[in-house]
Motif scaffolding. Structure first.
Motif, PDB file in Angstrom:
ATOM      1  N   PRO A   3      -4.459   9.426  -4.184  1.00  0.00           N
ATOM      2  CA  PRO A   3      -5.475  10.451  -4.434  1.00  0.00           C
ATOM      3  C   PRO A   3      -6.710  10.179  -3.587  1.00  0.00           C
ATOM      4  N   GLY A   4      -7.377  11.235  -3.144  1.00  0.00           N
ATOM      5  CA  GLY A   4      -8.529  11.040  -2.267  1.00  0.00           C
ATOM      6  C   GLY A   4      -8.053  10.654  -0.881  1.00  0.00           C
ATOM      7  N   ARG A   5      -8.379   9.444  -0.444  1.00  0.00           N
ATOM      8  CA  ARG A   5      -7.927   8.969   0.865  1.00  0.00           C
ATOM      9  C   ARG A   5      -6.487   8.499   0.773  1.00  0.00           C
ATOM     10  N   SER A   6      -5.654   8.947   1.678  1.00  0.00           N
ATOM     11  CA  SER A   6      -4.255   8.526   1.681  1.00  0.00           C
ATOM     12  C   SER A   6      -4.156   7.071   2.135  1.00  0.00           C
ATOM     13  N   GLY A   7      -2.986   6.480   1.914  1.00  0.00           N
ATOM     14  CA  GLY A   7      -2.789   5.095   2.326  1.00  0.00           C
ATOM     15  C   GLY A   7      -3.018   4.884   3.807  1.00  0.00           C
ATOM     16  N   LEU A   8      -2.519   5.793   4.637  1.00  0.00           N
ATOM     17  CA  LEU A   8      -2.680   5.642   6.080  1.00  0.00           C
ATOM     18  C   LEU A   8      -4.142   5.789   6.492  1.00  0.00           C
ATOM     19  N   GLU A   9      -4.879   6.628   5.773  1.00  0.00           N
ATOM     20  CA  GLU A   9      -6.294   6.804   6.096  1.00  0.00           C
ATOM     21  C   GLU A   9      -7.110   5.559   5.765  1.00  0.00           C
ATOM     22  N   MET A  10      -6.739   4.871   4.679  1.00  0.00           N
ATOM     23  CA  MET A  10      -7.526   3.709   4.280  1.00  0.00           C
ATOM     24  C   MET A  10      -7.045   2.414   4.932  1.00  0.00           C
ATOM     25  N   LEU A  11      -5.890   2.433   5.575  1.00  0.00           N
ATOM     26  CA  LEU A  11      -5.333   1.217   6.174  1.00  0.00           C
ATOM     27  C   LEU A  11      -6.279   0.572   7.195  1.00  0.00           C
ATOM     28  N   PRO A  12      -6.868   1.328   8.126  1.00  0.00           N
ATOM     29  CA  PRO A  12      -7.806   0.695   9.065  1.00  0.00           C
ATOM     30  C   PRO A  12      -8.994   0.042   8.366  1.00  0.00           C
ATOM     31  N   LEU A  30       0.818  -1.215   0.000  1.00  0.00           N
ATOM     32  CA  LEU A  30       0.000   0.000   0.000  1.00  0.00           C
ATOM     33  C   LEU A  30       0.851   1.264   0.000  1.00  0.00           C
ATOM     34  N   ASP A  31       0.652   2.112  -1.004  1.00  0.00           N
ATOM     35  CA  ASP A  31       1.372   3.379  -1.081  1.00  0.00           C
ATOM     36  C   ASP A  31       0.765   4.386  -0.108  1.00  0.00           C
ATOM     37  N   VAL A  32       1.603   5.206   0.511  1.00  0.00           N
ATOM     38  CA  VAL A  32       1.116   6.252   1.413  1.00  0.00           C
ATOM     39  C   VAL A  32       0.396   7.340   0.635  1.00  0.00           C
ATOM     40  N   PRO A  81      -9.053  -8.769   8.151  1.00  0.00           N
ATOM     41  CA  PRO A  81      -8.257  -8.674   9.378  1.00  0.00           C
ATOM     42  C   PRO A  81      -6.956  -9.481   9.356  1.00  0.00           C
ATOM     43  N   THR A  82      -6.945 -10.578   8.617  1.00  0.00           N
ATOM     44  CA  THR A  82      -5.752 -11.435   8.618  1.00  0.00           C
ATOM     45  C   THR A  82      -4.781 -11.096   7.488  1.00  0.00           C
ATOM     46  N   MET A  83      -5.143 -10.153   6.628  1.00  0.00           N
ATOM     47  CA  MET A  83      -4.269  -9.809   5.503  1.00  0.00           C
ATOM     48  C   MET A  83      -3.209  -8.788   5.945  1.00  0.00           C
ATOM     49  N   PRO A  84      -1.933  -9.157   5.950  1.00  0.00           N
ATOM     50  CA  PRO A  84      -0.897  -8.194   6.314  1.00  0.00           C
ATOM     51  C   PRO A  84      -0.732  -7.127   5.237  1.00  0.00           C
ATOM     52  N   VAL A  85      -0.438  -5.921   5.668  1.00  0.00           N
ATOM     53  CA  VAL A  85      -0.266  -4.798   4.754  1.00  0.00           C
ATOM     54  C   VAL A  85       1.114  -4.191   4.955  1.00  0.00           C
ATOM     55  N   ILE A  86       1.861  -4.073   3.876  1.00  0.00           N
ATOM     56  CA  ILE A  86       3.158  -3.400   3.900  1.00  0.00           C
ATOM     57  C   ILE A  86       2.968  -2.008   3.319  1.00  0.00           C
ATOM     58  N   VAL A  87       3.325  -1.004   4.077  1.00  0.00           N
ATOM     59  CA  VAL A  87       3.198   0.374   3.611  1.00  0.00           C
ATOM     60  C   VAL A  87       4.452   0.765   2.840  1.00  0.00           C
TER      61      VAL A  87
END
Length: 210
Positions: free
Chosen positions: A58-67, A53-55, A74-80
């Protein structure tokens, strides 16, 4: 085979990353997305082993959409993935639920190692990132003003101090100029300053920009 979801709004970067991962054994980029809405659609269609996931989105940033991603899977790991140094975003990323944090200027094999590790249910923290996290935890009780900004406020602050005009920031983030201006006002108020010049000086003094 590790099934990957690649979320980044830059087509050229996605293509380069897909070629890099194709050269490695055991990786399969089975879907990609250019924004938050498209990404959520992908995770609702099928499961993935790891999401990249890129930080800067456009629109919602990566950190905003991470939650939201974590809530959907829930079990899918995300690398920023970030263009910013670890000290600027790593702590925020892990607090939002990231399993790993990799800057885009890191060695390619570091990304490969991070994917393998998070796919095993572990977290990936490079030594440089670990130091930043420890520094952040040590200062929890004494946060600096910029550490109290929201992820979106922080992102907009960095763009402003780099000289990006509000109209261009709005275009990149799919926000109105009025909304960006409101964010700017909040940022200045939280930092206790009154102008872009003071904001730039603050960023330099706190080593938020190169």
């Amino acid at each position: 085979m590790i099934r990957l979801l690649l979320i980044d709004d830059h087509t050229i970067f996605r293509e380069g990353l897909k070629r890099l991962l194709a050269e490695q054994d055991g990786f399969d980029v089975i879907a990609e997305a250019g924004d938050a809405s498209e990404a959520l659609g992908r995770v609702r269609e099928q499961p993935f082993d790891v999401a990249l996931l890129d930080v800067n989105m456009p629109g919602r940033s990566g950190l905003e959409m991470l939650p939201t991603l974590r809530a959907e899977r829930p079990t899918m790991p995300v690398i920023v993935l970030s263009m910013y140094p670890a000290e600027q975003y790593a702590l925020r990323a892990f607090q939002a639920g990231a399993s790993g944090y990799v800057t885009k200027d890191m060695d390619a094999m570091e990304l490969v190692d991070s994917i393998h590790k998070v796919a095993q249910g572990k977290r990936y923290i490079a030594p440089s990132v670990a130091n930043c996290l420890l520094d952040g935890f040590d200062r929890v009780a004494d946060k600096t003003p910029h550490e109290q900004l929201s992820s979106r406020e922080y992102e907009i602050m960095l763009l402003i101090v780099r000289g990006i005009r509000l109209t261009e920031i709005g275009r990149q983030m799919f926000l109105s100029v009025k909304t960006v201006s409101t964010y700017r006002s909040r940022i200045l108020k939280k930092l206790g300053i009154t102008s872009n010049a003071e904001l730039a000086r603050y960023a330099v003094e706190h080593r938020l920009i190169d």
